[in-house]
Write a protein that holds these residues in place. Structure first.
Motif, mmCIF file in Angstrom:
data_model
loop_
_atom_site.group_PDB
_atom_site.id
_atom_site.type_symbol
_atom_site.label_atom_id
_atom_site.label_comp_id
_atom_site.label_asym_id
_atom_site.label_seq_id
_atom_site.Cartn_x
_atom_site.Cartn_y
_atom_site.Cartn_z
ATOM 1 N N HIS A 266 0.831 -1.201 0.000
ATOM 2 C CA HIS A 266 0.000 0.000 0.000
ATOM 3 C C HIS A 266 0.870 1.257 0.000
ATOM 4 C CE1 HIS A 266 -2.708 3.074 1.726
ATOM 5 N NE2 HIS A 266 -3.711 2.337 1.281
ATOM 6 N N HIS A 267 0.316 2.320 -0.537
ATOM 7 C CA HIS A 267 1.022 3.604 -0.620
ATOM 8 C C HIS A 267 1.544 4.062 0.742
ATOM 9 C CE1 HIS A 267 1.960 7.545 -2.267
ATOM 10 N NE2 HIS A 267 1.242 8.122 -1.333
ATOM 11 N N LEU A 268 0.714 3.966 1.782
ATOM 12 C CA LEU A 268 1.159 4.399 3.108
ATOM 13 C C LEU A 268 2.167 3.422 3.706
ATOM 14 C CD1 LEU A 268 -2.185 5.721 4.665
ATOM 15 C CD2 LEU A 268 -0.353 7.017 3.570
ATOM 16 N N GLY A 269 2.096 2.164 3.283
ATOM 17 C CA GLY A 269 3.126 1.217 3.679
ATOM 18 C C GLY A 269 4.464 1.594 3.062
ATOM 19 N N ALA B 166 9.931 3.648 3.711
ATOM 20 C CA ALA B 166 10.878 4.615 3.157
ATOM 21 C C ALA B 166 11.350 5.592 4.224
ATOM 22 C CB ALA B 166 10.237 5.367 1.994
ATOM 23 N N CYS B 167 10.416 6.066 5.028
ATOM 24 C CA CYS B 167 10.777 6.960 6.125
ATOM 25 C C CYS B 167 11.716 6.248 7.092
ATOM 26 C CB CYS B 167 9.516 7.436 6.840
ATOM 27 S SG CYS B 167 9.815 8.559 8.226
ATOM 28 N N PHE B 168 11.424 4.990 7.412
ATOM 29 C CA PHE B 168 12.221 4.207 8.350
ATOM 30 C C PHE B 168 13.655 4.050 7.841
ATOM 31 C CE2 PHE B 168 13.841 0.240 10.137
ATOM 32 C CZ PHE B 168 13.468 0.315 11.467
ATOM 33 N N LEU B 169 13.832 3.797 6.550
ATOM 34 C CA LEU B 169 15.171 3.575 6.009
ATOM 35 C C LEU B 169 15.982 4.859 5.943
ATOM 36 C CD1 LEU B 169 17.146 1.509 4.682
ATOM 37 C CD2 LEU B 169 16.271 2.300 2.467
ATOM 38 N N THR B 170 15.330 5.984 5.695
ATOM 39 C CA THR B 170 16.061 7.229 5.463
ATOM 40 C C THR B 170 16.078 8.110 6.710
ATOM 41 O OG1 THR B 170 14.043 8.213 4.481
ATOM 42 C CG2 THR B 170 15.608 7.154 2.982
ATOM 43 N N ARG B 171 15.142 9.032 6.809
ATOM 44 C CA ARG B 171 15.193 10.061 7.839
ATOM 45 C C ARG B 171 14.528 9.658 9.146
ATOM 46 N NH1 ARG B 171 10.103 12.435 7.947
ATOM 47 N NH2 ARG B 171 8.798 11.857 6.162
ATOM 48 N N GLY B 172 13.967 8.442 9.227
ATOM 49 C CA GLY B 172 13.241 8.044 10.422
ATOM 50 C C GLY B 172 13.841 6.869 11.146
ATOM 51 N N GLY B 173 15.125 6.572 10.895
ATOM 52 C CA GLY B 173 15.727 5.439 11.583
ATOM 53 C C GLY B 173 17.137 5.125 11.146
ATOM 54 N N ASN C 47 8.786 9.480 -5.312
ATOM 55 C CA ASN C 47 8.254 9.118 -3.996
ATOM 56 C C ASN C 47 9.356 8.978 -2.955
ATOM 57 O OD1 ASN C 47 5.412 9.044 -4.265
ATOM 58 N ND2 ASN C 47 5.524 7.112 -5.377
ATOM 59 N N TRP C 48 10.488 8.411 -3.339
ATOM 60 C CA TRP C 48 11.596 8.293 -2.391
ATOM 61 C C TRP C 48 12.171 9.664 -2.030
ATOM 62 C CZ3 TRP C 48 13.468 4.668 0.782
ATOM 63 C CH2 TRP C 48 12.968 3.371 0.641
ATOM 64 N N GLN C 49 12.197 10.571 -2.987
ATOM 65 C CA GLN C 49 12.632 11.937 -2.677
ATOM 66 C C GLN C 49 11.640 12.594 -1.726
ATOM 67 O OE1 GLN C 49 13.105 13.785 -6.563
ATOM 68 N NE2 GLN C 49 14.482 12.141 -7.207
ATOM 69 N N TRP C 50 10.363 12.372 -1.962
ATOM 70 C CA TRP C 50 9.321 12.921 -1.081
ATOM 71 C C TRP C 50 9.505 12.409 0.339
ATOM 72 C CZ3 TRP C 50 4.226 15.058 -2.822
ATOM 73 C CH2 TRP C 50 3.365 15.308 -1.752
ATOM 74 N N LEU C 51 9.623 11.084 0.486
ATOM 75 C CA LEU C 51 9.663 10.492 1.822
ATOM 76 C C LEU C 51 10.982 10.740 2.536
ATOM 77 C CD1 LEU C 51 7.350 9.079 3.251
ATOM 78 C CD2 LEU C 51 7.018 9.197 0.786
#
Length: 669
Positions: free
Chosen positions: A409-412, A417-424, A451-455
């Protein structure tokens, strides 16, 4: 020779008969004969990351199209020519006495280069290129860029304003009722064998790749290749391709008028499966087995009905808004070209010194497909993330679903993506984009990179304080943990109190439920066993601690204010602007710039005034869609709000509060 046209119709991203402007242009010529072909391009076989699930979807689409062509003319089919188009098409022009070439326009960077060579070859052979019309998007990406002042489209608002200048989306065209015979299929030339190296897909193969053994296939009948010819491992996705399936799915969606009218992406459950909460038409749009214009107009007709108008959801979160997001990314890529899929030399992507940065080819200035392992810890985190063994069940369930089914899912996608980059993990977004390229059945280079740039908050969206909690966010949608139990079966017996935080369960309960939480999850599938009991790994870090470290790292990069085309990024001297102790490979004075180059000189970091910097204000996905979310190219780059001090505004710590769970929506109703 007959004066009637002899047409070569080259299928690429338009594996359908309905609403094909280029195919209609070819048929309008009233040709003597028409050859519907597909060139088996080694660029995609070897150089693009494609897993078994997406290969299977492509083969489904090709087989379905071939059958549909044969239903209209039993002498015809999709003729698959097993050679690169750049070399085989000039030979086909001569062998089959072709007078006209027709194909759907493609604005992907590789496709532009390929098509330019083919068009030049056609001119040299006296072949007229009659149709290079767009059909992948609602609007021609190049025309959208022109209408946007020649700049990349960085927000939905910009897309809408530019689209107003281009007029209404054209109505879809009907499928043809008949097709001309193909001509003589004799091939009087030798096959140009492609080089299989480098083969980015060797990891996907369990057997020998033999799809180029013969120009017209093993039975000399121009058949669609098989998974075994590609040497691929079996596909595991339940989602299958083809125009026939796509149109049936569209009919079912439109038949549910309430769903079509009220659809709002942030209100759909990322934990839903069997069935999923969204349309799952995106892979059909990617391969062209479903026209985006047909989808657009059928949705528009539904939501404009008087009985539906008042309750209809709106752009950017409704179904039409999803198509506009797609057009936004296509046009942004069309404007920027190859660098759109990377940070280096990209004028619209913020530079952040992530761990595991890409190696850069010093000749092309493009990423090589390999990366620098500046931190063994970051590499371990990346591998655990990729294979779903982070120790955070929500993240692991999503990554395992992605690997098994080729879709999440989009929110998944947002969450992982957030977890891999700026959230972890603070790992380069390009690493995540590569994994998605490999495993998604709906992978689109422009949408995936965008999308990866966004997240990662490097473009399109700037509110880096907002992170998805791997515990609180999924609980809003699935308090019982059904999604986790489906894709992380080790935890299927865990009480719901612990299903998202199994490390907190008492050891006695862990034993009773048949799964111990221990170890680092480094085994191949993350599903180890010990003494007859399953083993699930401990969390690979403290999420709250890592979130804080990542936020400070991104904040530092925002203060420095570099973009991918900055001279300091390109020559490697960006390091002198960062403190040696900052997160990421910031030590020293210079590097890396090109493949393998690093520097180790020390220099005091520059001090940058943050008073005029946007450090993350309350803004959710709906607002970002309109604003552009970044300084270069956004709609409101001049107006900023700064948050100072250590105290976060209400709601800044995570994005959890910005999406309504089904329970809350039901309560409002």
């Amino acid at each position: 020779m007959s004066s009637k046209p002899r047409v070569l119709y080259w299928f690429r991203t338009d594996l359908r008969l309905h609403d094909s402007p280029a195919l209609h242009a070819a048929l309008d010529l009233k040709p003597e004969c028409m050859y519907p072909i597909w060139c088996w391009d080694p660029h995609y076989v070897y150089r693009a990351r494609v897993g078994p699930n997406r290969w299977q979807f492509l083969l489904d689409c090709q087989s379905d199209l071939s059958s549909s062509i044969t239903k209209l003319n039993d002498k015809s089919k999709l003729f698959v020519i097993r050679e690169a188009p750049q070399t085989v098409l000039p030979k086909l022009f001569k062998a089959w006495k072709i007078t006209h070439l027709a194909f759907e326009r493609d604005t992907d960077p590789y496709a532009k280069e390929r098509d330019a060579k083919v068009i030049e070859s056609a001119k040299e052979a006296g072949v007229e290129v009659v149709a290079t019309r767009h059909g992948r998007t609602l609007y021609d990406p190049d025309e959208l860029v022109k209408a946007n002042g020649g700049k990349p489209t960085m927000s939905i608002t910009q897309v809408q304003h530019a689209a107003e200048k281009l007029g209404d989306v054209p109505k879809p065209l009907p499928a043809p009722e008949s097709l001309p015979d193909p001509g003589d299929l004799f091939l009087d030339f030798d096959q140009t064998q492609p080089s299989p190296e480098p083969d980015f897909n060797s990891i996907q193969r369990s057997g020998k790749e033999t799809s180029y053994a013969s120009l017209s296939g093993p039975n000399h009948d121009f058949a669609v290749p098989t998974m075994s010819e590609l040497g691929l491992k079996p596909a595991t996705t339940p989602h299958r391709g083809g125009e026939t399936r796509a149109l049936a799915s569209l009919d079912a969606i439109i038949a549910n008028e309430h769903y079509t009218t009220t659809f709002s992406k942030p209100s759909t459950a990322p934990t839903a499966f069997s069935p999923q909460a969204t349309t799952l038409l995106s892979p059909h749009h990617h391969f062209g087995s479903l026209s985006v214009r047909l989808f657009y107009h059928r949705v528009l007709t539904t939501i404009q009905k008087p009985a539906n108008a008042k309750k209809a959801s709106t752009i950017p979160t409704n179904l039409i808004g999803q198509l506009l997001f797609r057009d936004m990314y296509f046009a942004a890529q069309a404007a920027i070209g190859y660098p759109f899929a990377q940070t280096y030399n990209n004028s619209h992507v913020r530079f952040i010194p992530w761990h595991l940065p890409s190696k850069i080819d010093p000749i092309t200035n493009l990423i090589t497909g390999d990366h620098v392992i500046d931190s063994s810890q970051a590499e371990e985190w990346f591998q655990r993330w990729k294979f779903g063994r982070t120790g955070f069940p929500w993240i692991d369930a999503l990554m395992r679903q992605l690997r098994q089914e080729g879709w999440i899912h989009h929110l998944g996608r947002h969450a992982v993506a957030c977890f891999l980059t700026r959230g972890g993990c603070y790992v380069d977004w390009e690493r995540g984009a590569e994994v998605f390229e490999e495993w998604l059945i709906d992978h689109e280079t422009s949408c995936n990179s965008g999308n990866w740039q966004w997240l990662s908050c490097t473009a399109f969206f700037a509110q880096f304080y907002r992170c998805y909690s791997p515990v609180a966010f999924p609980k809003k949608w699935d308090d019982e943990g059904r999604f986790v139990r489906r894709f992380v079966p080790e935890l299927e017996r865990y009480a719901k109190k612990y299903v998202y935080e199994p490390w907190k369960a008492p050891i006695g309960d862990q034993k009773e439920w048949g799964c111990l939480v221990k170890g680092d999850g480094k085994d191949d599938d993350g599903q180890g066993e010990e003494g007859g009991m399953k083993v699930y790994p401990k969390p690979m870090f403290d999420f709250n601690e890592r979130r804080g470290i990542c936020i400070e790292g991104v904040k530092s990069a925002y203060r420095v204010g570099l973009h991918g085309d900055d001279p300091k990024v390109k020559d490697g001297t960006w390091r002198e602007l960062f403190d040696d102790n900052a997160e990421g490979p910031t030590e020293g004075k210079k590097g890396p710039t090109v493949e393998g180059q690093t520097g180790a000189e020390d220099r005091e970091a520059a001090v940058v005034d943050a008073d005029n910097m946007d450090l993350g204000v309350d803004q959710d996905e709906r607002e970002a869609a309109h604003r552009g979310g970044e300084n270069r190219g956004g709609d409101e780059g001049k107006k900023k709000t700064t948050t100072r001090g250590g105290k976060r505004k209400r709601g800044q710590g995570t994005l959890d509060g910005h999406f309504e769970s089904p329970r809350k929506r039901k309560g409002k109703a």
